[in-house]
Motif scaffolding. Structure first.
Motif, short mmCIF file in Angstrom:
data_model
loop_
_atom_site.label_atom_id
_atom_site.label_comp_id
_atom_site.label_asym_id
_atom_site.label_seq_id
_atom_site.Cartn_x
_atom_site.Cartn_y
_atom_site.Cartn_z
N ILE A 294 0.83 -1.20 0.00
CA ILE A 294 0.00 0.00 0.00
C ILE A 294 0.87 1.25 0.00
CG2 ILE A 294 -1.69 1.32 1.33
CD1 ILE A 294 -2.85 -1.30 2.31
N ALA A 297 2.13 1.82 -3.39
CA ALA A 297 1.08 2.40 -4.23
C ALA A 297 0.94 3.89 -3.98
CB ALA A 297 -0.25 1.68 -3.95
N HIS A 298 1.07 4.29 -2.72
CA HIS A 298 1.08 5.72 -2.40
C HIS A 298 2.16 6.45 -3.18
CE1 HIS A 298 -1.82 6.87 0.60
NE2 HIS A 298 -1.58 5.80 1.33
N ALA A 302 -0.66 7.20 -6.10
CA ALA A 302 -1.65 8.10 -5.50
C ALA A 302 -1.10 9.50 -5.27
CB ALA A 302 -2.16 7.51 -4.18
N THR A 314 -8.78 8.55 -3.27
CA THR A 314 -8.09 7.26 -3.21
C THR A 314 -6.91 7.31 -2.24
OG1 THR A 314 -8.72 6.78 -5.49
CG2 THR A 314 -6.88 5.52 -4.57
N ARG A 317 -8.19 7.26 1.30
CA ARG A 317 -8.76 5.96 1.61
C ARG A 317 -7.67 4.92 1.85
NH1 ARG A 317 -13.53 6.12 -3.00
NH2 ARG A 317 -15.02 7.39 -1.79
N LEU A 318 -6.60 5.01 1.07
CA LEU A 318 -5.46 4.10 1.29
C LEU A 318 -4.87 4.32 2.68
CD1 LEU A 318 -3.61 4.14 -2.16
CD2 LEU A 318 -4.79 2.21 -1.10
N ALA A 321 -7.12 2.72 5.18
CA ALA A 321 -6.94 1.28 5.14
C ALA A 321 -5.65 0.86 5.84
CB ALA A 321 -6.94 0.80 3.69
N GLU A 322 -4.58 1.63 5.61
CA GLU A 322 -3.32 1.35 6.30
C GLU A 322 -3.49 1.36 7.81
OE1 GLU A 322 0.76 2.68 4.68
OE2 GLU A 322 -0.64 4.22 4.04
#
Length: 640
Positions: A294, A297-298, A302, A314, A317-318, A321-322
């Motif tokens: 994740i 991905a950041h 993102a 997004t 939200r990531l 989620a983290e």
């Protein structure tokens, strides 16, 4: 709040899976203690991470003031506090109170759990709890955490200066040391290696989990960037995320590497993975890897697309989620602490004089072979050296024209640092006074000389831009440290006086007796020595120290070390700590009196010789030309 609920649910589910909540056949503290203790430990761990993360953001990542705004009630026109800074400090203050309360609960219920007594308000329970806190290691460790928590909680309400907040964050992070001293891995055969690995793991967790928690706290106050928005406020969301992303990358590798070391100590072999404890370890490892994905991905997707509304949503939200996954992992960690690992973690009783004094068996006779073959990994220094090497190499790559001899000197200094802290100098430094002086002088003189020749301060100046939003990054903290880095006479005096105070006061026995005092002394002398070398090797700053002053200072310190070496070699000083070195029952090597005379050779080798080399280089070298400030431009203020 949701994260705390998830963490509590995670620890209850994990503890139920391993049977840690089941009633014991003997010394059962009651259902209340069995259920409350793992939940309180989990809340404590998450609260500590949130406090450190918030203080870290306030110290290094967020601007304390809003750009361009004015405080209505301030006649001097001082800019008003930035809402993100205010929010993160409010959270730090509130959660620090929760941290302090949970630490007290953990202390009380830990005693109930270990003694097998239900918690009560009786006089007998209070009396035995007081004995637990004052005389037993576990009680002393948690009592220390309680004191630290209450001090930090008080400071979060009172302090707002960058230096004060940085010191408060450091104090909060120091709570990881007593926690690590009573952790599972600390009970392994190599006790102090286990403690060091736990400290590294904890520091990575605090940076990573605390940072993500701080991001969720300040999310409503950060203005999302929009296409065409070039103002500082419009870029702040992306800027903060990029700054934290680099820090989180370091924290991820610290957590992952130290987690592998800790798990190896507790599991013992691959068969340990099939146990309930091993399955929780695998679950924790899978969650860590998922969090790393994740984070990647950041960084790769993102953050770079924060200019559009879907990407903004997004990214946040990531982050949410983290935090949820991290809370669950902390719950699993709390259950691991309540579950017996496959490898028994009880410390074996010391049966030899050397074990009683040092915690280790007496090493073999010191020969030339042992100088290179005796190793005992200290994971704190391993993590520090590897991180410093990677960061320096990335900076040198960014500088492009960075001279390779400087890189070689920096890496050589870090290699020598690892050798001194993990090999024969430290191992035999607990047995021989001559080896101890060799170790300490290497840390105070030789290693700092090699590191300073690597010119890391110049590298920071070339590759890291100054920030324009009022926050403090590497360049700003470097500017704040200029007085200490441009005063060679003061640094030399502090170094010489500190050596005298260490060896000729009760501080020396303190360093020999306690692992944490030993580590702090090593770090202190490494820092003071580097400040001295950096100031002598100058120029540094807008007003470099004149060359004659640097030459005279180096000559005085070299002469002081030479006099000390001669005095030690002649044996006119009394034997230091005879109870320790004689009580070691060493059957090889020189007698204690002769060994302390041989310490004069150690001072000449690791102290005077490097200073003589430095003095010769200063006398023969030409005055360097002043270099222009080659700081890179900071159009987006994200380089720092």
């Amino acid at each position: 709040m949701a994260a705390f609920v998830l963490a509590a649910a995670g620890v209850v589910a994990s503890a139920a899976f391993t049977g840690a909540l089941a009633e014991r056949e003997a010394l059962d503290p009651g259902a209340l203690a069995r259920w409350v203790l793992p939940i309180a430990v989990t809340v404590h761990h998450l609260a500590l991470a949130v406090v450190v993360g918030c203080l870290l953001f306030a110290t290094t990542l967020l601007p304390p003031r809003r750009a361009g705004a004015r405080d209505r009630g301030d006649r001097q026109g001082t800019r008003e506090a930035h809402p993100a800074f205010t929010r993160v400090m409010t959270a730090a203050s509130a959660v620090s109170v929760l941290w302090a309360i949970s630490a007290v609960i953990v202390l009380v219920f830990t005693y109930a759990d270990l003694s097998g007594q239900p918690v009560s308000g009786s006089e007998a329970f209070a009396r035995e709890l007081a004995y637990f806190v004052t005389d037993l290691v576990v009680g002393q460790a948690w009592a220390t955490v309680v004191v630290i928590a209450f001090v930090v909680s008080t400071l979060t309400f009172l302090i707002r200066s960058p230096a004060g907040l940085g010191a408060t964050a450091g104090l909060a992070a120091a709570a990881t040391i007593p926690i690590s001293l009573v952790g599972h891995a600390a009970g392994s055969d190599d006790h102090y290696a286990g403690v060091g690995a736990l400290v590294v793991h904890w520091l990575g967790v605090l940076l990573w989990v605390g940072g993500v928690a701080a991001l969720t706290i300040i999310a409503p106050t950060l203005t999302p960037s929009r296409p065409g928005d070039t103002g500082a406020e419009g870029r702040l969301s992306q800027t903060v995320l990029e700054r934290f992303s680099a820090m989180a990358g370091v924290a991820f590798f610290l957590v992952l590497a130290s987690g592998v070391v800790n798990s190896a100590m507790r599991l013992g072999s691959w068969e340990g993975l099939v146990t309930a404890y091993g399955q929780l370890v695998l679950l924790k490892a899978a969650g860590t890897v998922l969090l790393g994905a994740i984070g990647l991905a950041h960084r790769r997707w993102a953050i770079g697309r924060l200019g559009t509304v879907p990407a903004d949503r997004t990214a946040w939200r990531l982050i949410l989620a983290e935090l949820g996954i991290m809370a669950g992992i902390i719950g699993v960690t709390g259950a691991l602490g309540r579950t017996a690992p496959p490898v028994p973690q009880e410390l074996k009783p010391a049966i030899t004089p050397a074990e009683v004094l040092t915690g280790y068996l007496l090493p073999p006779e010191l020969t030339w072979v042992q100088w290179f073959t005796e190793w005992r990994w200290d994971w704190i220094w391993v993590a520090l050296a590897l991180t410093a090497a990677v960061v320096y190499l990335l900076g040198a790559r960014r500088a492009r024209t960075w001279p390779w001899p400087r890189t070689a000197s920096w890496l050589a200094g870090l290699g020598l640092l690892l050798y001194v802290t993990c090999a024969a100098p430290t191992i035999y430094g607990m047995v021989l006074f001559s080896a101890h002086t060799l170790m300490l002088l290497a840390l105070a003189v030789l290693v700092p000389l090699l590191l300073a020749l690597g010119a890391p301060l110049d590298l920071v100046s070339r590759t890291v831009a100054r920030r324009t939003d009022g926050s403090r990054g590497p360049r700003e903290w470097l500017d704040a440290a200029r007085p200490a880095l441009a005063a060679p006479a003061r640094s030399a005096a502090i170094l010489a006086v500190s050596l005298g105070l260490l060896y000729y006061t009760p501080l020396f026995r303190l360093v020999l007796d306690y692992w944490i005092a030993h580590q702090l002394a090593n770090l202190y002398f490494l820092t003071v020595g580097f400040c001295f070398m950096a100031s002598v090797l100058g120029p540094f700053g807008d007003h470099p120290v004149p060359r004659p002053v640097r030459v005279r200072t180096a000559a005085v310190l070299a002469g002081t070390l030479l006099v000390w070496a001669v005095v030690l070699a002649t044996g006119v000083l009394p034997v230091l700590e005879p109870d320790w070195f004689v009580g070691m029952a060493r059957t090889w090597g020189p007698p204690v009196t002769l060994d302390q005379q041989l310490a004069g050779i150690s001072v000449l080798t690791a102290g005077f010789a490097p200073m003589a080399f430095l003095l010769t280089a200063l006398v023969l070298s030409r005055p360097p030309r002043p270099e222009a400030d080659t700081s890179p431009p900071a159009p987006s203020d994200v380089a720092a």
